[in-house]
Design a protein around this motif. Structure first.
Motif, PDB file in Angstrom:
ATOM      1  N   ASN A 346       0.847  -1.170   0.000  1.00 26.42           N
ATOM      2  CA  ASN A 346       0.000   0.000   0.000  1.00 26.42           C
ATOM      3  C   ASN A 346       0.891   1.231   0.000  1.00 26.42           C
ATOM      4  O   ASN A 346       1.164   1.815   1.025  1.00 26.42           O
ATOM      5  CB  ASN A 346      -0.892  -0.049   1.242  1.00 26.42           C
ATOM      6  CG  ASN A 346      -1.985   0.976   1.148  1.00 26.42           C
ATOM      7  OD1 ASN A 346      -1.835   1.959   0.418  1.00 26.42           O
ATOM      8  ND2 ASN A 346      -3.054   0.762   1.868  1.00 26.42           N
ATOM      9  N   SER A 348       0.371   4.076  -1.135  1.00 24.86           N
ATOM     10  CA  SER A 348      -0.251   5.377  -0.929  1.00 24.86           C
ATOM     11  C   SER A 348      -0.333   5.692   0.564  1.00 24.86           C
ATOM     12  O   SER A 348      -0.481   6.830   0.966  1.00 24.86           O
ATOM     13  CB  SER A 348      -1.657   5.382  -1.529  1.00 24.86           C
ATOM     14  OG  SER A 348      -2.417   4.381  -0.896  1.00 24.86           O
ATOM     15  N   GLU A 349      -0.198   4.657   1.341  1.00 27.32           N
ATOM     16  CA  GLU A 349      -0.292   4.821   2.780  1.00 27.32           C
ATOM     17  C   GLU A 349       0.911   5.616   3.279  1.00 27.32           C
ATOM     18  O   GLU A 349       2.041   5.300   2.987  1.00 27.32           O
ATOM     19  CB  GLU A 349      -0.287   3.439   3.419  1.00 27.32           C
ATOM     20  CG  GLU A 349      -0.459   3.465   4.907  1.00 27.32           C
ATOM     21  CD  GLU A 349      -0.382   2.043   5.467  1.00 27.32           C
ATOM     22  OE1 GLU A 349      -0.312   1.914   6.676  1.00 27.32           O
ATOM     23  OE2 GLU A 349      -0.374   1.095   4.666  1.00 27.32           O
TER      24      GLU A 349
HETATM   25  C1  LIG Z   1      -3.991   1.899   1.869  1.00 28.12           C
HETATM   26  O1  LIG Z   1      -4.094   2.094   3.262  1.00 28.12           O
HETATM   27  C2  LIG Z   1      -5.082   3.014   3.661  1.00 28.12           C
HETATM   28  C3  LIG Z   1      -4.987   3.221   5.169  1.00 28.12           C
HETATM   29  O2  LIG Z   1      -4.457   2.090   5.804  1.00 28.12           O
HETATM   30  C4  LIG Z   1      -6.457   2.496   3.215  1.00 28.12           C
HETATM   31  O3  LIG Z   1      -7.443   3.413   3.558  1.00 28.12           O
HETATM   32  C5  LIG Z   1      -6.433   2.294   1.708  1.00 28.12           C
HETATM   33  O4  LIG Z   1      -7.646   1.733   1.278  1.00 28.12           O
HETATM   34  C6  LIG Z   1      -5.299   1.373   1.308  1.00 28.12           C
HETATM   35  N1  LIG Z   1      -5.227   1.320  -0.135  1.00 28.12           N
HETATM   36  C7  LIG Z   1      -5.048   0.178  -0.786  1.00 28.12           C
HETATM   37  C8  LIG Z   1      -4.959   0.271  -2.278  1.00 28.12           C
HETATM   38  O5  LIG Z   1      -4.951  -0.913  -0.221  1.00 28.12           O
END
Ligand SMILES: *[C@@H]1O[C@H](CO)[C@@H](O)[C@H](O)[C@H]1NC(C)=O
Ligand SMILES: *[C@@H]1O[C@H](CO)[C@@H](O)[C@H](O)[C@H]1NC(C)=O
Ligand SMILES: *[C@@H]1O[C@H](CO)[C@@H](O)[C@H](O)[C@H]1NC(C)=O
Ligand SMILES: *[C@@H]1O[C@H](CO)[C@@H](O)[C@H](O)[C@H]1NC(C)=O
Ligand SMILES: *[C@@H]1O[C@H](CO)[C@@H](O)[C@H](O)[C@H]1NC(C)=O
Ligand SMILES: *[C@@H]1O[C@H](CO)[C@@H](O)[C@H](O)[C@H]1NC(C)=O
Length: 467
Positions: A346, A348-349
């Motif tokens: 993830n 973007s986190e």
């Molecule tokens: C990445 O992490 C965030 C917060 O933990 C979450 O809201 C988001 O859906 C995640 N994105 C993906 C693509 O898994």
């Protein structure tokens, strides 16, 4: 989890040299370099193919049996369970001995089937990473094997495995060294920060495990192959000596795995000859071969094979895969690109990390205070200082601004006194500073407060002391 990182080793200085092989005992061979300081230019296919009779006999007895064992362990899916990348890497590097190992090495077609199986393993690993987190060493193993097989791990079906590997810096030093070696081998850009961490480990070799130091030396030896880092070559000497000195009376370095790793890390470093006995290390390995040719299991057998035949994984970078050293120069800016290609996890986190920030005043640490701060991962230490100042007035500071960033001259009411040689020194440490064992100078942060980006587990110390 127990993992057995790949064994990597290569000749840095004397690569492509000619060697005499001399039979010492029925199982022990000593390699003697007859030329020194040949630069690395020889592709692997031309190097060190032993040809005299005693060598053939030696290869016959020990290496052939190990190879037969590996082949006997191949599954019907053409893989080796968890050891597929290790075994494939060893087999690929053993190709240099094709003439001698006639008929024992898998055919090109069989290698292709096994490579396909390994690709499937990588895909499964990526696919399942939410349930089964990928360990850095596991991913590093696959990256090295892909490089050995002349695939580019930065473009694995559009996926940048090296970017993934480097995206989350491994907290454990061994994993970190292993990952950096894999990145360097794939000719990805190794960042200054990573090189500094390798140097930090190397400079405190005595405080680390043998395998960690050996892997760090292998990674650094790869890094200095890049001409821009040639100047770091000297930094290998002390940790290498420290490692060599840990040889035990039985010739080994604790166990099969450590011994195989050390042998490859120190191999060909001629100046170390007086610090250890390579013949004894080889004898140690060979005396532990099982009657069926195995060194315990397929993974360890691959590690030991690479050590015995002087074909460590470090050679992978030098393999001729239609790439050339010059290609690398064009890839310096690859870092940004690999980031954008990275699709694992993830990304973007914005991860928060927690670090500690300590002040010591006086050479005897007459005053001290520590604060723990949580902030997004790549926050600069300067921002952390501002946060600390807001949270606790002890951490109030003043800095002057220069074209290259902020210069902190006053903290906690103490201003630097150039006349009295009292200065604020900033250290970045792997653990909380301990007044009974103050940090050594090499742990002084290598860059200014603006360029220092915090990472999980960092401990910062500003120490007001007399220089
Ligand atoms: C990445 O992490 C965030 C917060 O933990 C979450 O809201 C988001 O859906 C995640 N994105 C993906 C693509 O898994
Ligand atoms: C190195 O070890 C071998 C085998 O154990 C031994 O025969 C030899 O004498 C040793 N060499 C030195 C210089 O100690
Ligand atoms: C620091 O401690 C040492 C011995 O513990 C002492 O000799 C020295 O005077 C102290 N220095 C200061 C500045 O307090
Ligand atoms: C910090 O100072 C306090 C006294 O102010 C002392 O009790 C403590 O042991 C010191 N801690 C360290 C790590 O120096
Ligand atoms: C990260 O820390 C900041 C405060 O520094 C906080 O506002 C934010 O909610 C934290 N984010 C996460 C994901 O914990
Ligand atoms: C820190 O990371 C975030 C997201 O990963 C990025 O948007 C931001 O530009 C980075 N900041 C710095 C100073 O690198």
């Amino acid at each position: 989890m127990v993992y057995l990182p790949l064994i990597l080793g290569f000749s840095l200085v004397a690569f492509g040299y000619s060697q005499d092989l001399e039979l010492q005992t029925s199982l022990t061979v000593e390699y003697r370099d007859t030329t020194e300081s040949t630069r690395i230019t020889t592709p692997i296919t031309e190097s060190i193919i032993p040809s005299d009779k005693t060598t053939e006999k030696y290869i016959e007895s020990s290496i052939k049996n190990a190879l037969r064992f590996l082949i006997s362990q191949r599954e019907t899916d053409w893989g080796w369970r968890n050891d597929t990348p290790k075994v494939l890497t060893a087999l690929k590097l053993l190709n240099a001995y094709e003439d001698v190992l006639d008929g024992l090495l898998p055919s090109a077609f069989e290698m292709q089937l096994s490579s396909k199986q390994m690709e499937i393993e990588v895909v499964i690993m990526l696919w399942r990473h939410h349930e089964l987190p990928i360990t850095p060493s596991q991913l590093a193993q696959y990256c090295l094997a892909l490089s050995a097989l002349c695939y580019d791990p930065r473009q694995f079906h559009g996926h940048d495995l090296i970017g993934t590997l480097q995206h989350h810096e491994a907290p454990h030093d061994l994993d970190f060294a292993y990952s950096t070696l894999a990145a360097c081998t794939a000719r990805a850009h190794v960042r200054k920060k990573q090189i500094r961490r390798l140097l930090d480990i190397a400079n405190t070799a005595k405080d680390h495990n043998i395998d960690t130091v050996a892997m760090t030396i292998l990674a650094l030896r790869c890094v200095v192959m890049d001409h821009r880092h040639r100047n770091l070559q000297h930094s290998l000497r002390r940790p290498s000596i420290s490692l060599a000195r840990q040889q035990q009376p039985d010739g080994g370095f604790g166990n099969l795995y450590n011994t195989a790793l050390v042998l490859q890390a120190l191999d060909d470093l001629n100046e170390l000859k007086s610090y250890w006995n390579k013949t004894a290390a080889r004898a140690y390995l060979e005396s532990r071969q099982d009657p069926d040719g195995a060194y315990t299991d397929a993974g360890l057998t691959s590690d030991v094979l690479l050590a015995i035949v002087d074909k460590g994984l470090g050679m992978v970078r030098l393999m001729e895969c239609g790439r050339h050293e010059n290609d690398y120069e064009n890839n310096v800016e690859i870092e940004g690109l690999t980031k954008s290609l990275s699709s694992h996890g993830n990304d973007s986190e914005i991860r928060n990390v927690t670090i500690t920030y300590t002040l010591w005043i006086g050479s005897n640490m007459t005053e001290n205070c520590t604060i723990s701060i949580t902030a997004p991962r790549n926050t600069s230490f300067y921002s952390v200082m501002q946060m600390a100042m807001e949270m606790d007035s002890h951490f109030a500071f003043e800095a002057s601004e220069w074209p290259n960033g902020h210069y902190v001259h006053t903290l906690a009411g103490y201003k630097e006194e150039p006349m009295g040689y009292n200065y604020w020194l900033l250290y970045r440490l792997p653990e909380l500073p301990d007044p009974s064992a103050p940090p050594a100078n090499q742990l002084v942060a290598p860059v200014g407060v603006d360029d220092l980006l915090i990472e999980e587990g960092d401990h910062y110390l500003f120490w007001y002391k007399k220089l």
